[in-house]
Design a protein around this motif. Structure first.
Motif, short mmCIF file in Angstrom:
data_model
loop_
_atom_site.label_atom_id
_atom_site.label_comp_id
_atom_site.label_asym_id
_atom_site.label_seq_id
_atom_site.Cartn_x
_atom_site.Cartn_y
_atom_site.Cartn_z
N GLU A 68 18.40 -56.10 9.54
CA GLU A 68 18.60 -57.04 10.64
C GLU A 68 20.08 -57.27 10.90
O GLU A 68 20.51 -57.42 12.06
N ARG A 71 21.15 -54.52 13.03
CA ARG A 71 20.69 -54.70 14.42
C ARG A 71 21.56 -55.70 15.16
O ARG A 71 21.92 -55.49 16.33
N PRO A 74 25.90 -54.02 15.05
CA PRO A 74 26.04 -52.58 14.76
C PRO A 74 27.47 -52.10 14.66
O PRO A 74 27.77 -51.21 13.86
N SER A 163 14.38 -50.74 15.42
CA SER A 163 15.82 -50.60 15.67
C SER A 163 16.51 -49.63 14.73
O SER A 163 17.73 -49.44 14.82
N ASP A 166 18.88 -46.92 16.03
CA ASP A 166 20.21 -47.31 16.49
C ASP A 166 21.23 -47.34 15.35
O ASP A 166 22.40 -47.60 15.60
#
Length: 232
Positions: A68, A71, A74, A163, A166
């Motif tokens: 998290e 996320r 980043p 996510s 990413d």
């Protein structure tokens, strides 16, 4: 300077990471995830512990917090270390099982920990009275309210897998070969899902509490990975 932010898991405090953090060295902090009500709030609190680039190092629930963190910020991620963790959203039937554990903890925390802990530790360590005693003390010291709060956060957790694509920084995944709660295939799936370079290290003779059971092996794996990715 890059800061390593160590994140403990369920019913854990700084003790689960202390030996590893001191062995790896460098600039580090150990987060406290006992007061927040959600994985996102835990991640925000951990990110606030340092400025600039960071490497979250998360164990179990702390791995979810670390994902998290990636996320939410980043651009700040120099790397990511995930140990004995998972990435899936809440599974069917999971809520009832977790809520039952909360009820057990509220009724008798010591008894709940006594039943909960052995499957979390590699079978070869069950006879290690010192290690089992330290883990028992750590889990029991968290108490039923922290336990309930953390279980609530896990029940309401985000789907980390949504996510992971990413994540472009280097990722190290660590897992004990006796971890029946978050087994090796789960970590290899995470490795395939991230966009950055990933490495999976399986440590022999360790269960779910890998950083506590085999801190030396974790130090070696992290030190080698940091050097290979020029993050040290």
């Amino acid at each position: 300077m890059t800061t390593l932010i160590y994140v403990p898991g369920l019913l854990s405090d700084a003790r689960v990471w202390r030996e590893v953090a001191e062995g790896v060295g460098g600039d580090f902090v150990i987060a406290d995830v006992t007061t927040q009500n959600s994985i996102t709030a835990m991640a925000e609190s951990a990110l606030a512990l340092a400025d600039g680039p960071v490497i979250p190092v998360g164990h179990s629930m702390g791995g979810r917090v670390s994902m998290e963190m990636a996320r939410l910020a980043p651009a700040r991620m120099a790397g990511l270390v995930l140990a004995d963790t998972g990435h899936n959203a809440l599974a069917e039937g999971e809520r009832a099982k977790r809520e039952a554990k909360v009820a057990e903890g509220r009724a008798d925390m010591a008894a709940m920990v006594k039943a909960w802990l052995p499957p979390m530790v590699g079978a070869s360590h069950h006879g290690n009275a010192g290690l089992m005693g330290e883990l028992t003390d750590m889990a029991a010291a968290c108490g039923p309210e922290v336990h309930a709060r953390q279980i609530g956060a896990l029940i309401g957790r985000p789907d980390a897998g949504a996510s992971l694509g990413d994540v472009t920084c280097p990722v190290l995944l660590l897992v004990g070969d006796e971890d029946v709660w978050s087994p090796e295939p789960q970590h290899r799936e995470i490795a395939r899902m991230v966009s950055g370079p990933s490495d999976v290290v399986v440590v022999d003779g360790a269960g779910h509490f890998l950083p506590f059971e085999k801190p030396g092996a974790v130090v070696t794996a992290m030190t080698d990975w940091l050097a290979a990715n020029r993050l040290g």
